[in-house]
Write an enzyme that holds these catalytic residues in place. Structure first.
Site, mmCIF file in Angstrom:
data_model
loop_
_atom_site.group_PDB
_atom_site.id
_atom_site.type_symbol
_atom_site.label_atom_id
_atom_site.label_comp_id
_atom_site.label_asym_id
_atom_site.label_seq_id
_atom_site.Cartn_x
_atom_site.Cartn_y
_atom_site.Cartn_z
ATOM 1 N N ASP A 276 0.874 -1.199 0.064
ATOM 2 C CA ASP A 276 0.146 0.079 0.033
ATOM 3 C C ASP A 276 0.858 1.249 0.136
ATOM 4 O OD1 ASP A 276 -2.477 1.642 0.472
ATOM 5 O OD2 ASP A 276 -1.556 1.922 2.584
ATOM 6 N N ASP B 160 -0.190 5.311 0.613
ATOM 7 C CA ASP B 160 -0.444 6.263 1.718
ATOM 8 C C ASP B 160 -0.804 5.499 3.109
ATOM 9 O OD1 ASP B 160 -1.013 8.630 0.316
ATOM 10 O OD2 ASP B 160 -2.226 7.281 -0.930
ATOM 11 N N THR C 79 -2.606 0.276 -4.374
ATOM 12 C CA THR C 79 -3.070 1.331 -3.706
ATOM 13 C C THR C 79 -4.443 1.855 -4.007
ATOM 14 O OG1 THR C 79 -2.560 3.684 -3.544
ATOM 15 C CG2 THR C 79 -2.097 2.579 -5.627
ATOM 16 N N GLY C 80 -5.044 2.677 -3.228
ATOM 17 C CA GLY C 80 -6.452 3.131 -3.678
ATOM 18 C C GLY C 80 -6.254 4.295 -4.596
ATOM 19 N N LYS D 269 -8.056 -5.236 -3.322
ATOM 20 C CA LYS D 269 -6.565 -5.628 -3.819
ATOM 21 C C LYS D 269 -6.465 -7.061 -3.612
ATOM 22 C CE LYS D 269 -5.072 -1.176 -1.584
ATOM 23 N NZ LYS D 269 -4.503 -0.545 -0.494
ATOM 24 N N ASP E 249 -2.412 -0.620 5.848
ATOM 25 C CA ASP E 249 -3.016 0.239 7.070
ATOM 26 C C ASP E 249 -4.448 0.337 7.186
ATOM 27 O OD1 ASP E 249 -3.103 3.755 6.662
ATOM 28 O OD2 ASP E 249 -2.620 2.178 4.939
#
Length: 251
Positions: A14, A16, A48-49, A177, A200
């Site tokens: 990930d 951020d 990642t988003g 994901k 996270d």
């Protein structure tokens, strides 16, 4: 530098709150250990988003030419700028999510489409003509966020997660994901048991549970820590480097 290799072949990171510190930077320590992992033959994948455009600059600065997972699995890239698969969020769903957002004037909202990023300030004139990837809400008013979550949780066809305690992120049902990693494993001939996933937030939980080793950051939401096999340092403490040293490479 010589390493004793474990069984892990793919490291999914990930961005951020995980690879990036609180200044949205990759520390030199994290960058150094990513280089060591790549040199040892480990495939390092940003997961990642974020949309592709904001993620690819980070990936390219690290010198990676490996797969990427963007918008929470809505897009899978075989390598930067080489799209493998894209899953679209139905435009009627996006119109409904946008209409709900307007009921909460203090709440920020945004959406990714293949044509660009739209938000509370600039919205698409013809939403039905767009290929949508993800919709999101953000507010520090957790009461309002909870009301939105309660409402959309009753809708069909949505995969609902977050990338911080103050937002909600929506993808098509079944897209995560984890689903993207499973497709990458199929593409590359890996098994999910050979994957390490690090994150996270709630949008990392499915991947953390599905991977051979799921690691939560020290700054992760508590639900993520409970889902993980291990907890590493925070994003301010080079937690990614710690994962590579302790679990991916044995130094």
């Amino acid at each position: 530098m010589a390493y004793e290799m474990k069984r892990y072949r793919l490291l999914a990171l990930d961005l951020d709150g995980t690879l990036l510190n609180d200044r949205s930077e990759v520390s030199e320590t994290n960058a150094e250990w990513i280089r060591h992992a790549v040199e040892a033959g480990v495939m390092v994948c940003a997961s990642t988003g974020r949309g592709f455009q904001s993620a690819v600059s980070i990936v390219e600065r690290l010198g990676l030419d490996s797969p990427m997972i963007t918008v929470n699995g809505g897009e899978i890239w075989e390598k930067p700028h080489s799209l493998h698969k894209r899953t679209i969020l139905d435009s009627d769903k996006v119109i409904g999510l946008h209409k709900l957002a307007l009921d909460y004037p203090e709440v920020w909202f945004w959406a990714y489409s293949t044509q660009g990023i739209y938000n509370k300030e600039i919205w698409a004139e013809e939403p039905k003509s767009h290929e949508w990837l993800k919709f999101g809400y953000y507010t520090e008013d957790l009461g309002q966020l909870g009301k939105i979550l309660k409402e959309i949780s009753g809708w069909d066809g949505l995969e609902i997660t977050n990338s911080s305690p103050n937002n909600i992120e929506i993808n098509p049902l079944g897209i995560s994901k984890a689903s993207a990693l499973a497709e990458l494993c199929r593409l590359k001939g890996f098994d999910m048991s050979e994957v390490v996933s690090v994150g996270d937030s709630l949008n990392d939980i499915a991947a953390i549970r599905a991977s051979g080793l799921g690691v939560a950051m020290g700054n992760a939401q508590e639900e993520v820590k409970r889902a993980a096999n291990a907890v590493t340092g925070t994003n301010q403490e080079d937690g990614v480097a710690q994962v590579i040293r302790q679990y991916v490479l044995r130094t």
